[in-house]
Design a protein around this motif. Structure first.
Motif, PDB file in Angstrom:
ATOM      1  N   ARG A 123     -16.429   5.591  -4.590  1.00  0.00           N
ATOM      2  CA  ARG A 123     -15.675   5.576  -3.249  1.00  0.00           C
ATOM      3  C   ARG A 123     -14.744   4.519  -3.279  1.00  0.00           C
ATOM      4  O   ARG A 123     -13.572   4.823  -2.808  1.00  0.00           O
ATOM      5  N   TYR A 124     -14.759   3.315  -4.033  1.00  0.00           N
ATOM      6  CA  TYR A 124     -13.704   2.235  -3.470  1.00  0.00           C
ATOM      7  C   TYR A 124     -13.139   1.881  -5.225  1.00  0.00           C
ATOM      8  O   TYR A 124     -14.055   2.047  -6.183  1.00  0.00           O
TER       9      TYR A 124
ATOM     10  N   TRP B 177      -5.155  10.355   3.443  1.00  0.00           N
ATOM     11  CA  TRP B 177      -3.553  10.319   3.068  1.00  0.00           C
ATOM     12  C   TRP B 177      -3.161  11.088   1.738  1.00  0.00           C
ATOM     13  O   TRP B 177      -2.319  11.852   1.593  1.00  0.00           O
ATOM     14  N   MET B 178      -3.754  10.406   0.638  1.00  0.00           N
ATOM     15  CA  MET B 178      -3.371  10.940  -0.475  1.00  0.00           C
ATOM     16  C   MET B 178      -3.684  12.353  -0.966  1.00  0.00           C
ATOM     17  O   MET B 178      -2.853  12.994  -1.286  1.00  0.00           O
TER      18      MET B 178
ATOM     19  N   ASN C  35     -10.075   9.569  -3.111  1.00  0.00           N
ATOM     20  CA  ASN C  35     -11.200   9.501  -1.747  1.00  0.00           C
ATOM     21  C   ASN C  35     -10.316   9.283  -0.380  1.00  0.00           C
ATOM     22  O   ASN C  35     -10.759   9.278   0.586  1.00  0.00           O
ATOM     23  N   ASP C  36      -9.206   8.943  -0.757  1.00  0.00           N
ATOM     24  CA  ASP C  36      -8.060   8.552   0.502  1.00  0.00           C
ATOM     25  C   ASP C  36      -7.616   9.905   0.954  1.00  0.00           C
ATOM     26  O   ASP C  36      -6.964  10.587   0.344  1.00  0.00           O
TER      27      ASP C  36
ATOM     28  N   ARG D  74     -11.173  -0.747  -0.743  1.00  0.00           N
ATOM     29  CA  ARG D  74      -9.937  -0.014  -0.758  1.00  0.00           C
ATOM     30  C   ARG D  74     -10.425   1.066  -1.500  1.00  0.00           C
ATOM     31  O   ARG D  74     -10.712   1.219  -2.509  1.00  0.00           O
ATOM     32  N   LEU D  75     -10.231   2.385  -0.839  1.00  0.00           N
ATOM     33  CA  LEU D  75     -10.530   3.610  -1.108  1.00  0.00           C
ATOM     34  C   LEU D  75      -9.781   4.028  -2.333  1.00  0.00           C
ATOM     35  O   LEU D  75      -8.540   3.628  -2.394  1.00  0.00           O
ATOM     36  N   ARG D  76     -10.346   4.594  -3.136  1.00  0.00           N
ATOM     37  CA  ARG D  76      -9.626   5.214  -4.395  1.00  0.00           C
ATOM     38  C   ARG D  76      -8.683   6.374  -3.866  1.00  0.00           C
ATOM     39  O   ARG D  76      -9.070   7.085  -2.691  1.00  0.00           O
ATOM     40  N   PRO D  77      -7.700   6.618  -4.592  1.00  0.00           N
ATOM     41  CA  PRO D  77      -6.733   7.602  -4.265  1.00  0.00           C
ATOM     42  C   PRO D  77      -7.343   8.799  -4.099  1.00  0.00           C
ATOM     43  O   PRO D  77      -6.959   9.632  -3.198  1.00  0.00           O
TER      44      PRO D  77
ATOM     45  N   GLN E 147       0.749   4.043  -3.113  1.00  0.00           N
ATOM     46  CA  GLN E 147       0.817   5.479  -2.710  1.00  0.00           C
ATOM     47  C   GLN E 147       1.888   6.199  -3.153  1.00  0.00           C
ATOM     48  O   GLN E 147       1.464   7.305  -3.816  1.00  0.00           O
TER      49      GLN E 147
ATOM     50  N   GLU F 114       0.909  -1.182  -0.038  1.00  0.00           N
ATOM     51  CA  GLU F 114      -0.080  -0.023   0.002  1.00  0.00           C
ATOM     52  C   GLU F 114       0.655   1.447  -0.032  1.00  0.00           C
ATOM     53  O   GLU F 114       0.550   2.314  -0.637  1.00  0.00           O
TER      54      GLU F 114
END
Length: 173
Positions: free
Chosen positions: A114-115, A99-100, A96-97, A91-94, A17, A13
């Motif tokens: 969302r995913y 952190w990203m 929607n993440d 798994r969140l899409r970037p 990222q 992961e």
């Protein structure tokens, strides 16, 4: 204590990222317009129509209808399996993440669902490319030697994958 599977997942992961942010950082105003254009599903209708034209021209209408039915079934299977994996992996899409987003991912035109684990759009395109390649390769009366080498299918699949990366929507569907 983390299990080895959790350590591998965390490592993958993090790598995903960092790589997504790196590729996403290469954006320009011009390239953003290009990615937006190529991410529009309707732009690809001409390519699909051309492949269908050659199917009907080379196979005749009866075999071509069967081939089209097989291609439609393949696309439905690719799409549904992509959605099954997305909803199972959660798994969140970037785009929607959190952190990203906090690390500066560039979104030229908003976010998708969302995913995302792998792109349903890319899976469908790849399924169509591989399916049509197999149909053209197995049709004996008019072999497509150059098409059969796979360069067209490989190019389309890679371009769709890079398109998704370029939008910062790794796993977009």
């Amino acid at each position: 204590m983390e299990s080895s599977a959790q350590i591998v997942r965390t490592t993958l992961e993090s790598f995903d990222q960092e790589l997504s942010l790196l590729v996403n950082s290469w954006h320009t105003a011009f390239s953003d317009r290009i990615w937006i254009l190529f991410s529009d599903k309707f732009i690809w209708i001409a390519l699909y129509a051309l492949v269908l034209y050659f199917l009907f021209r080379r196979l005749g209408w009866k075999k071509a209808l069967l081939a089209v039915a097989c291609l439609v079934l393949m696309i439905v299977c690719c799409d549904q399996s992509a959605n099954l994996v997305k909803n199972s992996a959660c798994r969140l899409r970037p785009c929607n993440d959190p952190w990203m987003l906090s690390h500066g991912i560039h979104l030229p035109h908003g976010a998708g669902g969302r995913y995302g684990f792998f792109s349903a759009h890319a899976a469908n395109s790849f399924g169509f490319a591989v399916g049509s390649l197999k149909i053209f390769k197995t049709e004996k009366s008019h072999p497509y030697r150059r098409y059969g080498r796979g360069s067209v299918a490989d190019d389309v699949a890679l371009q769709v994958q890079w398109l998704q990366l370029g939008q910062g929507r790794t796993g977009a569907g």
